[in-house]
Design a protein around this motif. Structure first.
Motif, mmCIF file in Angstrom:
data_model
loop_
_atom_site.group_PDB
_atom_site.id
_atom_site.type_symbol
_atom_site.label_atom_id
_atom_site.label_comp_id
_atom_site.label_asym_id
_atom_site.label_seq_id
_atom_site.Cartn_x
_atom_site.Cartn_y
_atom_site.Cartn_z
ATOM 1 N N ALA A 96 0.402 -0.900 0.221
ATOM 2 C CA ALA A 96 0.098 -0.738 0.001
ATOM 3 C C ALA A 96 0.785 1.132 -0.077
ATOM 4 O O ALA A 96 2.061 0.950 0.322
ATOM 5 N N TRP A 97 0.203 2.925 -0.104
ATOM 6 C CA TRP A 97 1.102 3.378 -0.059
ATOM 7 C C TRP A 97 1.990 3.869 1.058
ATOM 8 O O TRP A 97 0.871 2.966 2.837
ATOM 9 N N PRO A 98 3.027 4.294 1.513
ATOM 10 C CA PRO A 98 3.626 4.536 2.626
ATOM 11 C C PRO A 98 2.916 5.135 3.679
ATOM 12 O O PRO A 98 2.923 4.781 5.501
ATOM 13 N N ASP A 99 1.795 5.456 3.720
ATOM 14 C CA ASP A 99 0.889 6.242 4.936
ATOM 15 C C ASP A 99 -0.265 5.422 5.112
ATOM 16 O O ASP A 99 -0.544 6.189 6.706
ATOM 17 N N ALA A 100 -0.793 4.772 4.907
ATOM 18 C CA ALA A 100 -1.408 3.638 4.909
ATOM 19 C C ALA A 100 -1.512 2.602 6.430
ATOM 20 O O ALA A 100 -0.508 1.943 5.994
ATOM 21 N N GLY A 101 -1.911 3.018 7.603
ATOM 22 C CA GLY A 101 -2.446 2.325 8.742
ATOM 23 C C GLY A 101 -3.412 1.095 8.953
ATOM 24 O O GLY A 101 -4.100 1.330 9.196
ATOM 25 N N ILE A 102 -2.505 0.030 8.565
ATOM 26 C CA ILE A 102 -3.768 -1.205 8.134
ATOM 27 C C ILE A 102 -3.333 -1.686 8.903
ATOM 28 O O ILE A 102 -2.561 -2.530 8.809
ATOM 29 N N GLU A 103 -4.570 -2.130 9.650
ATOM 30 C CA GLU A 103 -4.354 -3.043 11.186
ATOM 31 C C GLU A 103 -4.697 -3.925 10.562
ATOM 32 O O GLU A 103 -5.589 -5.123 9.381
ATOM 33 N N ARG A 104 -5.100 -5.949 10.973
ATOM 34 C CA ARG A 104 -5.170 -7.204 11.106
ATOM 35 C C ARG A 104 -6.582 -7.305 11.075
ATOM 36 O O ARG A 104 -7.143 -7.802 9.738
ATOM 37 N N SER A 105 -7.202 -7.160 12.104
ATOM 38 C CA SER A 105 -8.434 -6.580 11.714
ATOM 39 C C SER A 105 -9.285 -6.244 10.625
ATOM 40 O O SER A 105 -10.708 -6.793 9.935
ATOM 41 N N ASP A 106 -8.866 -4.876 9.845
ATOM 42 C CA ASP A 106 -9.189 -4.536 8.602
ATOM 43 C C ASP A 106 -9.115 -5.059 7.768
ATOM 44 O O ASP A 106 -9.788 -5.098 6.832
ATOM 45 N N ALA A 124 -10.219 -20.178 -2.318
ATOM 46 C CA ALA A 124 -10.128 -18.961 -1.666
ATOM 47 C C ALA A 124 -8.234 -17.660 -2.198
ATOM 48 O O ALA A 124 -8.485 -16.128 -1.776
ATOM 49 N N ARG A 125 -7.648 -18.675 -3.098
ATOM 50 C CA ARG A 125 -7.318 -17.413 -3.247
ATOM 51 C C ARG A 125 -7.786 -16.048 -4.658
ATOM 52 O O ARG A 125 -7.773 -15.064 -4.396
ATOM 53 N N ALA A 126 -8.957 -16.871 -5.059
ATOM 54 C CA ALA A 126 -9.624 -15.965 -5.689
ATOM 55 C C ALA A 126 -10.438 -14.283 -4.943
ATOM 56 O O ALA A 126 -10.097 -13.352 -5.602
ATOM 57 N N ALA A 127 -10.830 -14.892 -3.776
ATOM 58 C CA ALA A 127 -11.006 -13.985 -3.039
ATOM 59 C C ALA A 127 -10.253 -13.271 -2.582
ATOM 60 O O ALA A 127 -10.238 -11.462 -2.650
ATOM 61 N N VAL A 128 -9.012 -13.611 -2.494
ATOM 62 C CA VAL A 128 -7.904 -12.959 -1.980
ATOM 63 C C VAL A 128 -8.126 -11.751 -2.650
ATOM 64 O O VAL A 128 -7.474 -10.522 -3.193
ATOM 65 N N ALA A 129 -7.349 -12.433 -4.103
ATOM 66 C CA ALA A 129 -7.604 -11.829 -5.018
ATOM 67 C C ALA A 129 -8.159 -10.372 -5.113
ATOM 68 O O ALA A 129 -7.791 -9.236 -6.198
ATOM 69 N N CYS A 130 -9.528 -10.564 -4.671
ATOM 70 C CA CYS A 130 -10.407 -9.304 -5.445
ATOM 71 C C CYS A 130 -10.664 -8.465 -4.324
ATOM 72 O O CYS A 130 -10.810 -7.331 -4.498
ATOM 73 N N VAL A 131 -9.355 -8.344 -3.180
ATOM 74 C CA VAL A 131 -9.136 -7.396 -2.062
ATOM 75 C C VAL A 131 -8.440 -6.547 -3.082
ATOM 76 O O VAL A 131 -7.072 -6.604 -2.932
ATOM 77 N N SER A 132 -9.255 -5.722 -3.415
ATOM 78 C CA SER A 132 -8.611 -4.308 -3.653
ATOM 79 C C SER A 132 -8.024 -2.591 -2.502
ATOM 80 O O SER A 132 -7.244 -1.828 -3.220
ATOM 81 N N ALA A 133 -8.926 -2.513 -1.826
ATOM 82 C CA ALA A 133 -8.748 -1.596 -0.600
ATOM 83 C C ALA A 133 -8.978 -2.147 0.649
ATOM 84 O O ALA A 133 -10.228 -2.718 0.686
ATOM 85 N N VAL A 134 -8.060 -1.627 1.445
ATOM 86 C CA VAL A 134 -8.530 -2.078 3.183
ATOM 87 C C VAL A 134 -9.020 -0.814 3.690
ATOM 88 O O VAL A 134 -7.865 -0.114 3.559
ATOM 89 N N ARG A 135 -10.192 -0.381 4.231
ATOM 90 C CA ARG A 135 -10.416 0.612 5.224
ATOM 91 C C ARG A 135 -9.742 2.158 3.858
ATOM 92 O O ARG A 135 -9.540 2.931 4.382
ATOM 93 N N GLU A 136 -10.617 2.218 2.720
ATOM 94 C CA GLU A 136 -10.681 2.599 1.838
ATOM 95 C C GLU A 136 -9.252 3.218 1.110
ATOM 96 O O GLU A 136 -8.377 4.338 0.758
ATOM 97 N N HIS A 137 -8.096 2.822 1.976
ATOM 98 C CA HIS A 137 -6.570 2.379 1.649
ATOM 99 C C HIS A 137 -6.415 1.799 0.128
ATOM 100 O O HIS A 137 -6.649 -0.031 0.120
ATOM 101 N N PRO A 138 -5.806 2.031 -0.948
ATOM 102 C CA PRO A 138 -5.506 1.018 -1.825
ATOM 103 C C PRO A 138 -4.188 0.290 -1.861
ATOM 104 O O PRO A 138 -3.915 0.716 -1.290
ATOM 105 N N VAL A 139 -4.605 -0.861 -2.116
ATOM 106 C CA VAL A 139 -3.790 -1.880 -2.102
ATOM 107 C C VAL A 139 -3.395 -3.151 -3.229
ATOM 108 O O VAL A 139 -4.470 -3.247 -3.823
ATOM 109 N N ARG A 140 -2.099 -3.751 -3.284
ATOM 110 C CA ARG A 140 -2.024 -4.578 -4.129
ATOM 111 C C ARG A 140 -1.628 -6.247 -3.023
ATOM 112 O O ARG A 140 -1.476 -6.465 -2.228
ATOM 113 N N VAL A 141 -2.584 -6.603 -3.226
ATOM 114 C CA VAL A 141 -2.468 -7.786 -3.055
ATOM 115 C C VAL A 141 -2.284 -9.133 -3.338
ATOM 116 O O VAL A 141 -2.747 -8.862 -5.093
#
Length: 164
Positions: free
Chosen positions: A21-31, A80-97
């Protein structure tokens, strides 16, 4: 309550997942867990999501990079792999998974696919768009502060930081 015999216990597979994610993104485990459940529910539906049983069992995230160990039932790894690939944002932070690999035990997944998090290099002299800007260098990737617009991702050779 007695333990179930070994042949009756559920079998699990462990997906080693890389997160960027971008360096200023704070992503917790629960998020991340919530985003994963949401993606699995949207892709597989409620029964399919419950059948896959995706769950984050180990997680670390720092300075825009992270790793997770995701547990899934044996036989549902592709879903499960397909579901992981569908994660594109966590708490409005764009992510690459990305799924780095799959293993039958947590220990083997950690040893083979999770390499630990290196500390990114913060610099204030990254040449970008004809100006010296603040940036974060991670290997060949450079995240450059683009004023009020947020961040811009580039490569070292694009920013003139080769060999430094």
């Amino acid at each position: 309550m007695k333990h179930l015999p070994k042949h009756v216990r559920p079998r699990w597979r462990y997906l080693a997942v890389g997160i960027e994610a971008w360096p200023d993104a704070g992503i917790e485990r629960s998020d991340f867990q919530r985003a994963l459940w949401f993606a699995a529910g949207n892709l597989l539906g409620d029964p399919g999501s419950a059948d896959a049983g995706v769950r984050v069992v180990a997680y670390s995230f720092r300075d825009g990079r992270g790793e997770a160990l995701v547990r899934a039932r044996r036989g549902t790894v592709s879903r499960a792999r397909a579901a992981v690939a569908c994660v594109s944002a966590v708490r409005e932070h764009p992510v690459r998974v990305c799924v780095r690999g799959v293993s039958g035990t947590m220990r083997a997944a950690r040893e083979r696919y999770l390499d630990g998090l290196d500390t990114p290099e913060r610099r204030s002299d990254v040449a970008f768009d004809g100006d010296a800007r603040d940036g974060v260098c991670r290997g060949e990737n450079v995240d450059v502060v683009a004023g009020d617009d947020g961040w811009v991702g580039a490569r070292r050779r694009d920013c003139g930081t080769d060999g430094e």
